[in-house]
Design a protein around this motif. Sequence first.
Motif, PDB file in Angstrom:
ATOM      1  N   UNK A  15       0.835  -1.213   0.000  1.00 33.92           N
ATOM      2  CA  UNK A  15       0.000   0.000   0.000  1.00 33.92           C
ATOM      3  C   UNK A  15       0.861   1.250   0.000  1.00 33.92           C
ATOM      4  N   UNK A  16       1.924   1.264   0.807  1.00 36.69           N
ATOM      5  CA  UNK A  16       2.843   2.403   0.835  1.00 36.69           C
ATOM      6  C   UNK A  16       3.369   2.700  -0.567  1.00 36.69           C
ATOM      7  N   UNK A  17       3.849   1.685  -1.269  1.00 38.45           N
ATOM      8  CA  UNK A  17       4.413   1.889  -2.601  1.00 38.45           C
ATOM      9  C   UNK A  17       3.356   2.317  -3.619  1.00 38.45           C
ATOM     10  N   UNK A  18       2.116   1.908  -3.422  1.00 38.66           N
ATOM     11  CA  UNK A  18       1.052   2.296  -4.345  1.00 38.66           C
ATOM     12  C   UNK A  18       0.467   3.670  -4.042  1.00 38.66           C
ATOM     13  N   UNK A  19       0.872   4.269  -2.934  1.00 37.55           N
ATOM     14  CA  UNK A  19       0.348   5.588  -2.562  1.00 37.55           C
ATOM     15  C   UNK A  19       1.473   6.587  -2.305  1.00 37.55           C
ATOM     16  N   UNK A  20       2.592   6.427  -3.000  1.00 33.56           N
ATOM     17  CA  UNK A  20       3.754   7.300  -2.777  1.00 33.56           C
ATOM     18  C   UNK A  20       3.439   8.762  -3.028  1.00 33.56           C
ATOM     19  N   UNK A  21       2.580   9.036  -3.979  1.00 34.15           N
ATOM     20  CA  UNK A  21       2.243  10.426  -4.290  1.00 34.15           C
ATOM     21  C   UNK A  21       1.488  11.091  -3.145  1.00 34.15           C
ATOM     22  N   UNK A  22       0.935  10.298  -2.247  1.00 36.83           N
ATOM     23  CA  UNK A  22       0.202  10.838  -1.100  1.00 36.83           C
ATOM     24  C   UNK A  22       1.088  10.994   0.131  1.00 36.83           C
ATOM     25  N   UNK A  23       2.349  10.585   0.009  1.00 38.02           N
ATOM     26  CA  UNK A  23       3.283  10.737   1.117  1.00 38.02           C
ATOM     27  C   UNK A  23       3.730   9.420   1.699  1.00 38.02           C
ATOM     28  N   UNK A  24       4.708   9.525   2.597  1.00 39.16           N
ATOM     29  CA  UNK A  24       5.303   8.325   3.192  1.00 39.16           C
ATOM     30  C   UNK A  24       5.197   8.344   4.716  1.00 39.16           C
ATOM     31  N   UNK A  25       4.147   8.958   5.223  1.00 39.72           N
ATOM     32  CA  UNK A  25       3.973   9.067   6.676  1.00 39.72           C
ATOM     33  C   UNK A  25       3.952   7.718   7.388  1.00 39.72           C
ATOM     34  N   UNK A  59       8.586  12.017  -7.142  1.00 38.52           N
ATOM     35  CA  UNK A  59       8.637  13.241  -7.949  1.00 38.52           C
ATOM     36  C   UNK A  59       8.951  12.942  -9.412  1.00 38.52           C
ATOM     37  N   UNK A  60       9.553  11.794  -9.688  1.00 36.60           N
ATOM     38  CA  UNK A  60       9.952  11.441 -11.055  1.00 36.60           C
ATOM     39  C   UNK A  60       8.952  10.536 -11.771  1.00 36.60           C
ATOM     40  N   UNK A  61       8.167   9.782 -11.013  1.00 32.85           N
ATOM     41  CA  UNK A  61       7.230   8.828 -11.602  1.00 32.85           C
ATOM     42  C   UNK A  61       5.812   9.197 -11.175  1.00 32.85           C
ATOM     43  N   UNK A  62       4.948   9.419 -12.156  1.00 33.23           N
ATOM     44  CA  UNK A  62       3.564   9.747 -11.823  1.00 33.23           C
ATOM     45  C   UNK A  62       2.727   8.475 -11.769  1.00 33.23           C
ATOM     46  N   UNK A  63       1.811   8.459 -10.844  1.00 31.54           N
ATOM     47  CA  UNK A  63       0.880   7.355 -10.653  1.00 31.54           C
ATOM     48  C   UNK A  63       1.565   5.989 -10.608  1.00 31.54           C
ATOM     49  N   UNK A  64       2.574   5.817  -9.723  1.00 24.43           N
ATOM     50  CA  UNK A  64       3.221   4.507  -9.634  1.00 24.43           C
ATOM     51  C   UNK A  64       2.250   3.460  -9.102  1.00 24.43           C
ATOM     52  N   UNK A  78       9.731 -13.124   2.300  1.00 18.33           N
ATOM     53  CA  UNK A  78       8.683 -13.186   1.295  1.00 18.33           C
ATOM     54  C   UNK A  78       9.281 -12.839  -0.071  1.00 18.33           C
ATOM     55  N   UNK A  79       9.027 -13.692  -1.056  1.00 16.77           N
ATOM     56  CA  UNK A  79       9.360 -13.365  -2.434  1.00 16.77           C
ATOM     57  C   UNK A  79       8.080 -12.886  -3.087  1.00 16.77           C
ATOM     58  N   UNK A  80       8.128 -11.667  -3.565  1.00 14.69           N
ATOM     59  CA  UNK A  80       6.935 -11.010  -4.102  1.00 14.69           C
ATOM     60  C   UNK A  80       7.131 -10.737  -5.583  1.00 14.69           C
ATOM     61  N   UNK A  81       6.307 -11.358  -6.409  1.00 17.33           N
ATOM     62  CA  UNK A  81       6.318 -11.104  -7.853  1.00 17.33           C
ATOM     63  C   UNK A  81       5.322  -9.993  -8.115  1.00 17.33           C
ATOM     64  N   UNK A  82       5.733  -8.999  -8.910  1.00 15.42           N
ATOM     65  CA  UNK A  82       4.883  -7.840  -9.141  1.00 15.42           C
ATOM     66  C   UNK A  82       5.028  -7.320 -10.567  1.00 15.42           C
ATOM     67  N   UNK A  83       4.032  -6.557 -10.977  1.00 13.70           N
ATOM     68  CA  UNK A  83       4.072  -5.789 -12.214  1.00 13.70           C
ATOM     69  C   UNK A  83       4.012  -4.326 -11.831  1.00 13.70           C
ATOM     70  N   UNK A  84       4.896  -3.539 -12.426  1.00 14.09           N
ATOM     71  CA  UNK A  84       4.933  -2.104 -12.139  1.00 14.09           C
ATOM     72  C   UNK A  84       4.439  -1.343 -13.354  1.00 14.09           C
ATOM     73  N   UNK A  85       3.731  -0.253 -13.102  1.00  5.70           N
ATOM     74  CA  UNK A  85       3.382   0.699 -14.151  1.00  5.70           C
ATOM     75  C   UNK A  85       3.412   2.095 -13.557  1.00  5.70           C
ATOM     76  N   UNK A  86       3.736   3.040 -14.391  1.00  4.29           N
ATOM     77  CA  UNK A  86       3.779   4.435 -13.969  1.00  4.29           C
ATOM     78  C   UNK A  86       4.183   5.300 -15.137  1.00  4.29           C
ATOM     79  N   UNK A  87       4.103   6.587 -14.945  1.00 11.06           N
ATOM     80  CA  UNK A  87       4.477   7.520 -15.995  1.00 11.06           C
ATOM     81  C   UNK A  87       5.776   8.212 -15.664  1.00 11.06           C
TER      82      UNK A  87
END
Length: 143
Positions: A15-25, A59-64, A78-87
């Motif tokens: 969730x933290x990584x998917x909401x980086x644009x909202x901050x890292x509190x 600041x460099x990637x929009x909507x990660x 934990x080994x986590x397989x993921x797909x990343x997308x962003x601008x």
Amino acid sequence: MPSERQRQGLNNYITLFNQLEQGIDCLPDCVAPTISFSDPFVELQGRDALAEYLVHFATKVSEPRFEQVYSGWDGDVCLLRWNFSGGLKTPADWCFAGVSELHFDQQGRVTKHVDHWDSGRYFYRRLPLIGWLIRWVESRLHK
């Protein structure tokens, strides 16, 4: 087998990584103070260094967006397989797959994060000058 805290810690971390644009509190709740982090670009030690890196990334990637594809546990790892997308500001949208090796403490916080993904193919190859050189070398290797 992971504890319930560790499973919840994984969910919080994603969730933290998917909401980086909202901050890292929530970073102190997700990672240990002495976290070790590495990806194809950096190796970092400590929560403050990771916080700085994540703010820069946001600041460099929009909507990660990191989509969890699969997770497998072995004890506290934990080994986590993921797909990343962003601008990217340049050269445009960015999509790729990868795997993260995540180590958790008993409180459910990440103590070690190692990312594995092909930066040559999904990043450097897309850059104007370096990308041309990589594609040229690849063409020579395939002949």
